[in-house]
Structure formats: C-alpha cells, structure tokens
Scaffold this active site. Structure first.
Site, short mmCIF file in Angstrom:
data_model
loop_
_atom_site.label_atom_id
_atom_site.label_comp_id
_atom_site.label_asym_id
_atom_site.label_seq_id
_atom_site.Cartn_x
_atom_site.Cartn_y
_atom_site.Cartn_z
CG ASP A 111 10.22 79.00 3.16
OD1 ASP A 111 9.37 79.89 3.03
OD2 ASP A 111 10.67 78.65 4.27
CG ASP A 125 13.29 80.93 6.19
OD1 ASP A 125 12.41 81.11 7.06
OD2 ASP A 125 14.34 80.29 6.43
CG HIS A 168 16.28 83.74 8.79
ND1 HIS A 168 15.17 83.67 9.59
CD2 HIS A 168 16.42 82.49 8.24
CE1 HIS A 168 14.66 82.44 9.53
NE2 HIS A 168 15.40 81.71 8.71
CG HIS A 182 18.85 79.37 6.22
ND1 HIS A 182 19.18 79.02 7.50
CD2 HIS A 182 17.51 79.58 6.23
CE1 HIS A 182 18.10 78.99 8.24
NE2 HIS A 182 17.06 79.34 7.50
CE LYS A 231 8.44 80.61 6.05
NZ LYS A 231 9.69 80.07 6.60
CB CYS A 264 8.95 75.94 5.97
SG CYS A 264 10.22 76.74 6.99
#
Ligand code: VGL
Ligand code: ZN
Length: 206
Positions: free
Chosen positions: A8, A46, A48, A81, A106, A151
């Site tokens: 990340d 990351d 989302h 984020h 992810k 993470c």
C-alpha cells in the site's frame, strides 16, 4: 525464491493524503532500493469502492477511529481513502513502478475490509497473492510499506501462517499509531510470529 512485497505505497497513506501516515513518504526510497534487488516485486493496492464499510461516512453518527462490527470482525472506521480510480489510490509518484512485476488489489468488497495482501479480514476470500507467489516458486518474502500496524502487520502474519519465510524491513515501514506504540507493538507481534525484523542497511549494506 524470494519476492518483495510493497504494501500500500499509495498517495492516501502519505502525509498529504486522506489517511495520513506520519513520514509515510520516507518508505518510498527504501522500497525503491529493495525493488532494485528483487526479480519479483508485488505491490498491494488498497482499492475501495466509495460505499466501503470501513469508511466512517458510510455509518450514520460514526467518526473515524470508532470501532464497529463489519463482516463478523471488529472494524476500525477510517476517513474515505484509496477509492478506486482516484489519485489517492495511485502509488506514490516516486515509487519505481517499473520494477513492480505484479499488482494485487484488495478491499473491493464493501462488506468486509482487507488489511492483509492475502485475505479479507474475515479470511473467507483470497486476493490471489498466495497463488501467484506459489506459481513462481516463492518461499520467502521481504515486506515493507504502509502501515506497520495494519496492512503490513496483517500481511506478514498471514504470510507466516501460510508458511512463507518473512523478513520485515522496519525502516521501510511507518505506522498509523492511532494509539501511541501501535507500530512498535506490531513489529513485536510480527517478530513473535517468526518474522525477521531488520533494516534495509542490514539487508543491502550502507
Ligand atoms: C490501511 C487502514 C485502512 C493500511 C488500509 O494500508 O495499513 N490502513 N486501510
Ligand atoms: Zn483501506
């Protein structure tokens, strides 16, 4: 075979980002030095959706830092984020992405978070990271990135459970430190799980 896993290294975790990690930008030169020494370099990202359940704004009356239950596990709530396709989700512009051989995304399921590069937090779905490492005969991982206490920690602990040898590069990591000492406690937990916690100078010299 050894692979480097860059966790990340994304704009939103930098000091200027939406979920700022103090000194997060200082991991970038360390990541680049390590990447120059590895043929397999996996970067996790990351990733989302805007309606992700880890965002406080998606829960009435909740603020970042509050803890709820999500997907059957305890979930710390965060500011929005790393929303898919936004600049905050991009890798830091100084990261040497030319050395990155695979990107593993992810956290796309709005109903469960995914701190680990291997599994969602409920351990029900895999990201594909383990399969791609096994396919290349990888048995040993060097891990750095953001954040030490989330993470990086979850990725390293899952890697140990999966049987990989793990080296965590402490100066290539920085912590959120919601509570003072979280980063140091995470390093101790990783060491306790059999990770070798070291520095880039120790690994590469200089
Ligand atoms: C992370 C909090 C929320 C991390 C990701 O990369 O450590 N932390 N999402
Ligand atoms: Zn996240």
């Amino acid at each position: 075979m050894e692979a480097l896993v860059l966790v990340d290294v994304q704009n939103d975790f930098m000091p200027f980002g939406a979920l700022p990690v103090a000194e997060g930008d200082l991991v970038v030169p360390v990541a680049n030095r390590l990447a120059a020494h590895h043929a397999i370099v996996v970067a996790t990202q990351d990733w989302h959706p805007a309606d992700h359940g880890s965002f406080a704004v998606n829960h009435a009356g909740k603020s970042p830092g509050d803890v709820i239950e999500l997907g059957g596990t305890e979930q710390v709530l965060w500011p929005p984020h790393c929303v898919q396709g936004t600049p905050g989700a991009s890798f830091h512009s100084a990261l040497d992405v030319g050395r990155v051989t695979q990107v593993v995304r992810k956290g796309a399921d709005p109903l469960v978070d995914s701190y680990s590069g291997f599994f969602d937090n409920d351990h029900r779905s895999a990201t594909g990271l383990e399969a791609l490492l096994r396919a290349r005969g990888v048995d040993s991982l060097v891990i750095c990135g953001l954040a030490t206490d989330y993470c990086v920690n979850y990725t390293a602990l899952d890697a140990r459970e999966l049987g990989f040898r793990v080296t965590v590069v402490a100066d290539g990591c920085r912590a959120v430190d919601l509570a003072a000492g979280d980063g140091e406690r995470a390093l101790a937990a990783m060491a306790g799980a059999g990770c070798v916690v070291t520095t880039s100078a120790e690994l590469l010299g200089g």
